[in-house]
Design a protein around this motif. Structure first.
Motif, PDB file in Angstrom:
ATOM      1  N   SER A   1       0.835  -1.200   0.000  1.00  0.00           N
ATOM      2  CA  SER A   1       0.000   0.000   0.000  1.00  0.00           C
ATOM      3  C   SER A   1       0.871   1.253   0.000  1.00  0.00           C
ATOM      4  O   SER A   1       2.005   1.228   0.485  1.00  0.00           O
ATOM      5  CB  SER A   1      -0.908   0.016   1.235  1.00  0.00           C
ATOM      6  N   PRO A   2       0.363   2.370  -0.535  1.00  0.00           N
ATOM      7  CA  PRO A   2       1.111   3.631  -0.487  1.00  0.00           C
ATOM      8  C   PRO A   2       1.444   4.009   0.954  1.00  0.00           C
ATOM      9  O   PRO A   2       0.672   3.747   1.878  1.00  0.00           O
ATOM     10  CB  PRO A   2       0.159   4.639  -1.123  1.00  0.00           C
ATOM     11  N   LEU A   3       2.592   4.633   1.126  1.00  0.00           N
ATOM     12  CA  LEU A   3       3.059   5.012   2.457  1.00  0.00           C
ATOM     13  C   LEU A   3       3.455   6.478   2.451  1.00  0.00           C
ATOM     14  O   LEU A   3       4.166   6.944   1.554  1.00  0.00           O
ATOM     15  CB  LEU A   3       4.260   4.151   2.854  1.00  0.00           C
ATOM     16  N   LEU A   4       2.991   7.212   3.466  1.00  0.00           N
ATOM     17  CA  LEU A   4       3.287   8.637   3.571  1.00  0.00           C
ATOM     18  C   LEU A   4       4.200   8.868   4.771  1.00  0.00           C
ATOM     19  O   LEU A   4       3.858   8.510   5.900  1.00  0.00           O
ATOM     20  CB  LEU A   4       1.989   9.436   3.739  1.00  0.00           C
ATOM     21  N   LEU A   5       5.367   9.473   4.535  1.00  0.00           N
ATOM     22  CA  LEU A   5       6.322   9.805   5.589  1.00  0.00           C
ATOM     23  C   LEU A   5       6.225  11.291   5.887  1.00  0.00           C
ATOM     24  O   LEU A   5       6.355  12.123   4.988  1.00  0.00           O
ATOM     25  CB  LEU A   5       7.748   9.451   5.168  1.00  0.00           C
ATOM     26  N   LEU A   6       6.000  11.623   7.149  1.00  0.00           N
ATOM     27  CA  LEU A   6       5.831  13.008   7.570  1.00  0.00           C
ATOM     28  C   LEU A   6       6.934  13.401   8.541  1.00  0.00           C
ATOM     29  O   LEU A   6       7.468  12.565   9.269  1.00  0.00           O
ATOM     30  CB  LEU A   6       4.455  13.195   8.237  1.00  0.00           C
ATOM     31  N   GLY A   7       7.251  14.683   8.566  1.00  0.00           N
ATOM     32  CA  GLY A   7       8.266  15.168   9.495  1.00  0.00           C
ATOM     33  C   GLY A   7       8.952  16.400   8.959  1.00  0.00           C
ATOM     34  O   GLY A   7       8.884  16.708   7.764  1.00  0.00           O
ATOM     35  N   GLU A   8       9.630  17.105   9.870  1.00  0.00           N
ATOM     36  CA  GLU A   8      10.324  18.324   9.484  1.00  0.00           C
ATOM     37  C   GLU A   8      11.449  18.029   8.483  1.00  0.00           C
ATOM     38  O   GLU A   8      11.895  16.893   8.345  1.00  0.00           O
ATOM     39  CB  GLU A   8      10.916  19.006  10.724  1.00  0.00           C
TER      40      GLU A   8
ATOM     41  N   LYS B   1      13.719  11.370   6.339  1.00  0.00           N
ATOM     42  CA  LYS B   1      12.631  10.656   5.654  1.00  0.00           C
ATOM     43  C   LYS B   1      13.170   9.818   4.505  1.00  0.00           C
ATOM     44  O   LYS B   1      12.691   8.708   4.259  1.00  0.00           O
ATOM     45  CB  LYS B   1      11.585  11.665   5.150  1.00  0.00           C
ATOM     46  N   ASP B   2      14.172  10.337   3.796  1.00  0.00           N
ATOM     47  CA  ASP B   2      14.748   9.580   2.687  1.00  0.00           C
ATOM     48  C   ASP B   2      15.483   8.334   3.176  1.00  0.00           C
ATOM     49  O   ASP B   2      15.470   7.291   2.528  1.00  0.00           O
ATOM     50  CB  ASP B   2      15.676  10.466   1.859  1.00  0.00           C
ATOM     51  N   VAL B   3      16.115   8.440   4.348  1.00  0.00           N
ATOM     52  CA  VAL B   3      16.817   7.286   4.923  1.00  0.00           C
ATOM     53  C   VAL B   3      15.817   6.198   5.294  1.00  0.00           C
ATOM     54  O   VAL B   3      16.043   5.015   5.031  1.00  0.00           O
ATOM     55  CB  VAL B   3      17.637   7.712   6.168  1.00  0.00           C
ATOM     56  N   LEU B   4      14.702   6.610   5.887  1.00  0.00           N
ATOM     57  CA  LEU B   4      13.681   5.625   6.263  1.00  0.00           C
ATOM     58  C   LEU B   4      13.043   5.004   5.026  1.00  0.00           C
ATOM     59  O   LEU B   4      12.725   3.809   5.012  1.00  0.00           O
ATOM     60  CB  LEU B   4      12.617   6.282   7.152  1.00  0.00           C
ATOM     61  N   ALA B   5      12.847   5.801   3.988  1.00  0.00           N
ATOM     62  CA  ALA B   5      12.291   5.266   2.739  1.00  0.00           C
ATOM     63  C   ALA B   5      13.210   4.196   2.154  1.00  0.00           C
ATOM     64  O   ALA B   5      12.755   3.139   1.689  1.00  0.00           O
ATOM     65  CB  ALA B   5      12.089   6.398   1.727  1.00  0.00           C
ATOM     66  N   ASN B   6      14.509   4.459   2.196  1.00  0.00           N
ATOM     67  CA  ASN B   6      15.478   3.488   1.707  1.00  0.00           C
ATOM     68  C   ASN B   6      15.429   2.203   2.548  1.00  0.00           C
ATOM     69  O   ASN B   6      15.493   1.083   2.016  1.00  0.00           O
ATOM     70  CB  ASN B   6      16.881   4.088   1.751  1.00  0.00           C
ATOM     71  N   TYR B   7      15.286   2.378   3.857  1.00  0.00           N
ATOM     72  CA  TYR B   7      15.220   1.222   4.764  1.00  0.00           C
ATOM     73  C   TYR B   7      13.981   0.379   4.457  1.00  0.00           C
ATOM     74  O   TYR B   7      14.053  -0.856   4.409  1.00  0.00           O
ATOM     75  CB  TYR B   7      15.187   1.718   6.207  1.00  0.00           C
ATOM     76  N   ILE B   8      12.844   1.040   4.254  1.00  0.00           N
ATOM     77  CA  ILE B   8      11.602   0.323   3.960  1.00  0.00           C
ATOM     78  C   ILE B   8      11.727  -0.449   2.651  1.00  0.00           C
ATOM     79  O   ILE B   8      11.296  -1.600   2.551  1.00  0.00           O
ATOM     80  CB  ILE B   8      10.421   1.312   3.915  1.00  0.00           C
ATOM     81  N   HIS B   9      12.321   0.178   1.642  1.00  0.00           N
ATOM     82  CA  HIS B   9      12.508  -0.509   0.364  1.00  0.00           C
ATOM     83  C   HIS B   9      13.401  -1.741   0.551  1.00  0.00           C
ATOM     84  O   HIS B   9      13.109  -2.818   0.012  1.00  0.00           O
ATOM     85  CB  HIS B   9      13.133   0.436  -0.669  1.00  0.00           C
ATOM     86  N   THR B  10      14.473  -1.595   1.311  1.00  0.00           N
ATOM     87  CA  THR B  10      15.389  -2.714   1.542  1.00  0.00           C
ATOM     88  C   THR B  10      14.686  -3.858   2.257  1.00  0.00           C
ATOM     89  O   THR B  10      14.875  -5.029   1.928  1.00  0.00           O
ATOM     90  CB  THR B  10      16.598  -2.247   2.368  1.00  0.00           C
TER      91      THR B  10
END
Length: 467
Positions: free
Chosen positions: A181-188, A193-202
């Protein structure tokens, strides 16, 4: 008591005077009570360590003090009750932590005569133990960071944290990674956020690539062609066909950073991709099916943008199926030392020169609010790495804004200075007097440290230096 051959006096008054001097000059607190717990003798150290006033000792027994909850525990009372030596640790209201030992004195019929109490201060020992434990924890994080560096070449692919809140976020990300499902990352901005996105993809196990695009960094008229691609002749200058990023992400993940900056007309097309899983290149006729995980990120308030008609409500709901909010560094300060060591080690590997950070400098960095979050921290570490001398980063090499942040809220009373003096001396004098005043206004060292926003080990050291 044992006497050596060098002790020649038989004068009881001289012996009594010597014992009295020893009693009064002892750094340990000493108090002697009778069989009913009434205090017979005590020294000045006992008053200082326990915080119990002389008036209380003069009028109330140890048993009464315990009943009145003047003290939380009493080794003397236990010794009176059991006629045995008793030791216990006691925390007093003045912030002192002590080991209290009570020794009963019995007559030949084993009847209780007196109880001799000894109070030994272990406050600083405890602080040193806590500081050692903190150092061990930081070392653990340093080793984790080092292993992450050794196992990966790109710092953007690493998650470095030690806070409980980030442990929960990473655990949540692991569960979401298995969902398409689509995932939305929020934060300042700068929270990672890009690091977490990379982690999720891995963690997802998808065989395709992670394709990243910053929706706010590409001009509006070029963004559509970057996402969807184009056919030869689709527009002037399109001399050959080009795959779009959606096609490149087929079988993998596409990360749409700063999704709040996506032009309104393109929001409709993105919604169609999310619903149908199909794209058409600019100037093309053929529809291509793509299967990809979409992760979007933003530091904008999308709900407010929806109300302002700047972001489509239907797209917002479609993107916000799953969401994770990453807190700023100021709300997870435990992560700061680990991140500092991580980026410092990256610099050491890059430039092959080992450098260390002074504990006071690390504490200053930990208490800074980091409006730019991890991105700002990384830049500060890189700057101070190059500026530091003798292989050690100190407080005075940190940016002025960080140095001043911990002092900006301190009240200054200029009238306390009688005459002009060197700035360094004035600061030291103010700090000494301010610490004394705050200690007097608080019940415990920990409460004082919390108000001053410093580690308790730092407060203990400054208090000792201020004597």
């Amino acid at each position: 008591m044992h006497k050596t051959q060098y002790f020649q006096t038989n004068d009881k008054n001289e012996l009594l005077g010597l014992i009295s001097t020893i009693f009064n000059t002892s750094h340990d607190g000493l108090a002697i009570c009778d069989r009913n717990g009434y205090v017979l003798l005590y020294n000045q150290a006992y008053l200082q360590l326990t915080g119990v006033s002389a008036d209380i000792l003069d009028h109330y027994s140890f048993i009464q003090q315990l009943d009145m909850e003047i003290v939380s525990d009493s080794s003397a009372v236990k010794a009176i009750q059991t006629k045995k030596i008793y030791s216990t640790a006691i925390d007093y209201g003045n912030g002192r932590k002590t080991i209290n030992t009570a020794t009963p004195v019995l007559d030949e019929n084993r009847e209780l005569l007196y109880v001799v109490g000894n109070v030994r201060d272990i406050t600083e020992l405890n602080q040193l133990q806590r500081e050692l434990e903190e150092t061990r924890q930081i070392n653990v994080e340093f080793q984790k960071a080092l292993e992450q560096i050794q196992n990966g070449s790109d710092s953007n692919e690493q998650l470095v944290y030690r806070s409980g809140i980030m442990h929960r976020i990473v655990s949540l990300a692991q569960r979401f990674a298995k969902n398409d499902s689509p995932l939305l990352l929020l934060g300042e901005s700068g929270v990672g956020k890009d690091v977490l996105a990379n982690y999720i993809h891995t963690q997802s196990g998808l065989g395709g690539e992670l394709v990243k695009i910053n929706c706010g960094a590409i001009p509006d008229h070029l963004l559509e062609s970057e996402l969807f691609g184009y056919e030869k002749g689709a527009f002037t200058g399109a001399n050959h066909a080009k795959e779009g990023l959606f096609e490149l992400a087929d079988g993998g993940t596409i990360f749409l950073d700063e999704i709040g900056d996506l032009p309104y007309p393109l929001q409709v097309k993105l919604l169609n991709v999310l619903q149908d899983g199909k794209i058409r290149r600019l100037g093309g006729k053929n529809v291509r099916r793509v299967q990809m995980r979409i992760i979007a990120a933003t530091n904008s308030d999308l709900e407010a943008m929806v109300e302002q008609k700047r972001f489509r409500q239907d797209l917002y709901y479609r993107l916000n199926v799953l969401s994770i909010t990453i807190p700023p560094l100021r709300e997870r300060r435990e992560d700061i030392p680990a991140l500092v060591f991580y980026y410092l080690k990256k610099m050491e590997q890059k430039y092959e020169q080992e450098k260390r950070i002074d504990p006071e400098a690390l504490e200053t960095l930990t208490h800074y609010d980091w409006p730019g979050n991890i991105r700002e921290l990384k830049n500060v570490v890189e700057r101070t790495y190059h500026m530091c001398e003798n292989g050690k980063i100190k407080v005075d090499q940190l940016p002025a804004s960080i140095q001043s942040s911990n002092k900006a809220s301190l009240p200054v009373n200029i009238e306390q200075f009688d005459a002009p003096m060197p700035l360094k001396e004035a600061v030291q004098r103010f700090e000494k007097e301010y610490i004394h005043r705050m200690l007097a206004q608080t019940k415990t060292m920990q409460e004082c440290a919390d108000l001053l926003k410093v580690n308790i080990s730092t407060l203990v050291r400054k208090k000792r230096d201020a004597k």
